[in-house]
Motif scaffolding. Structure first.
Motif, PDB file in Angstrom:
ATOM      1  N   MET A  76       1.049  -1.280   0.008  1.00  0.00           N
ATOM      2  CA  MET A  76       0.032   0.075  -0.026  1.00  0.00           C
ATOM      3  C   MET A  76       0.651   1.273   0.042  1.00  0.00           C
ATOM      4  N   PRO A  77       0.537   2.498  -0.489  1.00  0.00           N
ATOM      5  CA  PRO A  77       1.215   3.670  -0.501  1.00  0.00           C
ATOM      6  C   PRO A  77       1.811   4.054   0.796  1.00  0.00           C
ATOM      7  N   THR A  84       6.045  -6.802   5.920  1.00  0.00           N
ATOM      8  CA  THR A  84       6.448  -7.953   4.574  1.00  0.00           C
ATOM      9  C   THR A  84       7.349  -7.080   3.850  1.00  0.00           C
ATOM     10  N   GLU A  85       7.117  -6.127   3.638  1.00  0.00           N
ATOM     11  CA  GLU A  85       8.294  -5.352   2.694  1.00  0.00           C
ATOM     12  C   GLU A  85       9.663  -5.448   3.283  1.00  0.00           C
ATOM     13  N   ILE A 116       8.160  -4.341  -5.067  1.00  0.00           N
ATOM     14  CA  ILE A 116       7.287  -3.811  -4.414  1.00  0.00           C
ATOM     15  C   ILE A 116       6.069  -2.898  -4.987  1.00  0.00           C
ATOM     16  N   LEU A 117       5.018  -3.416  -5.098  1.00  0.00           N
ATOM     17  CA  LEU A 117       3.941  -2.651  -5.962  1.00  0.00           C
ATOM     18  C   LEU A 117       2.867  -2.244  -4.837  1.00  0.00           C
ATOM     19  N   ARG A 118       2.875  -0.914  -4.674  1.00  0.00           N
ATOM     20  CA  ARG A 118       2.132  -0.425  -3.651  1.00  0.00           C
ATOM     21  C   ARG A 118       0.807   0.101  -4.323  1.00  0.00           C
ATOM     22  N   ASP A 119      -0.247  -0.583  -4.046  1.00  0.00           N
ATOM     23  CA  ASP A 119      -1.434  -0.038  -4.848  1.00  0.00           C
ATOM     24  C   ASP A 119      -2.319   0.870  -4.032  1.00  0.00           C
ATOM     25  N   THR A 141       4.642   2.934  -6.748  1.00  0.00           N
ATOM     26  CA  THR A 141       3.550   3.216  -6.013  1.00  0.00           C
ATOM     27  C   THR A 141       2.477   3.360  -7.246  1.00  0.00           C
ATOM     28  N   LEU A 142       1.460   2.721  -7.346  1.00  0.00           N
ATOM     29  CA  LEU A 142       0.566   2.655  -8.316  1.00  0.00           C
ATOM     30  C   LEU A 142      -0.618   3.300  -8.157  1.00  0.00           C
TER      31      LEU A 142
END
Length: 295
Positions: free
Chosen positions: A112-113, A129-130, A142-145, A201-202
């Motif tokens: 998450m962002p 977790t990161e 890491i993909l922060r949705d 960060t998406l």
């Protein structure tokens, strides 16, 4: 590309969309994709397309390395174990350890962002977790949705019925993005051959207040929608009165507080970097889901 890709949570909404884009958008051969979930029988449609299916239970640390055997790039989709504090972090840390034992070369994780600076109740799960992934020595993405547009579909039909949208977000802004766009970007990162460590960060292309969102929804549905700002206690009481479990009430109140504090007001071009496309707009999303909003 010749890497073997594994997607956990493959029976969930995000996992299904990621696999869809691997197959349809990025043309990955089905035999290179492993769809994993606690209940592989739910994946019969993917198996029929030639996708490999496996059982992966994050509560079964002993057998989890077997589920990840032979995998080059592993996507860990964050679990839905939110009712018990600490359980999701325990599950996801077990998955990271299993990946290390199985010899996975690269881990991707849906976060998450700005979890390091967040009021949201589940932010520590993501940050922990990161950190576990980074400490593992395995390459990572890491993909922060950002908060999904799709989340609005849960409460908005009722708000449109009553004409009132209760919120504790104040003037805070959120850079929403659709779940499908997140899946598209995640699939792009998973299908990539890059071994570089990266954090993305998406987000959508604009950051909006709830007033902004309500105005768009009202115009497209042709229904009046008044935003009613309340405090955290009033918001929590309303959610509890609607029958939501206490952990969900706490989560939603904390998310509104995070928005009010300006901590979801983050805009990036990471979606465009990964996909080469522009993210779906709020207007387009609401038009697409107008029928569902109107019941």
């Amino acid at each position: 590309m010749s890497s073997t890709l594994l997607v956990t949570g493959a029976a969930g909404q995000l996992g299904q969309r990621v696999i869809h884009h691997l197959l349809e958008t990025y043309k990955i051969a089905p035999g290179r994709i492993i769809a994993a979930t606690r209940s592989p029988e739910k994946l019969a449609d993917l198996a029929a397309k030639g996708v490999v299916t496996r059982k992966a239970d994050f509560d079964d640390a002993v057998n989890l390395p077997t589920a990840f055997a032979g995998v080059d790039r592993l996507l860990i989709i964050s679990t839905d174990a939110l009712a018990v504090p600490g359980l999701r972090l325990k599950q996801q840390t077990a998955a990271v350890e299993a990946a290390k034992k199985a010899g996975v070369k690269h881990i991707l994780y849906t976060s998450m962002p700005a979890p390091e600076d967040s009021l949201v109740t589940f932010a520590p799960d993501h940050l922990g977790t990161e950190n576990a992934i980074k400490a593992s020595g395995i390459g990572y993405t890491i993909l922060r949705d950002a908060w999904y547009f799709d989340n609005y579909l849960h409460g908005l039909p009722h708000s449109l019925e009553t004409g009132k949208w209760y919120t504790a977000t104040g003037n805070g802004r959120v850079s929403n993005i659709s779940r499908n766009d997140c899946a598209l970007a995640i699939a792009a990162a998973l299908a990539s051959a890059t071994a570089d460590n990266a954090t993305y960060t998406l987000t959508g292309s604009t950051a909006l207040t709830i007033e902004d969102v309500a105005n768009v929804v009202s115009r497209i549905t042709d229904r009046p929608l008044e935003v009613v700002q309340v405090n955290d206690e009033q918001f929590a009481a309303g959610l509890a009165g609607a029958g939501l479990p206490p952990f969900v009430v706490d989560m939603l109140v904390s998310a509104d507080a995070n928005t009010r504090a300006g901590r979801f007001d983050i805009l990036t071009h990471d979606f465009q970097k990964l996909t080469g496309k522009e993210p779906q707009t709020l207007r387009s999303f609401i038009e697409e889901h107008k029928a569902a909003l109107l019941g």
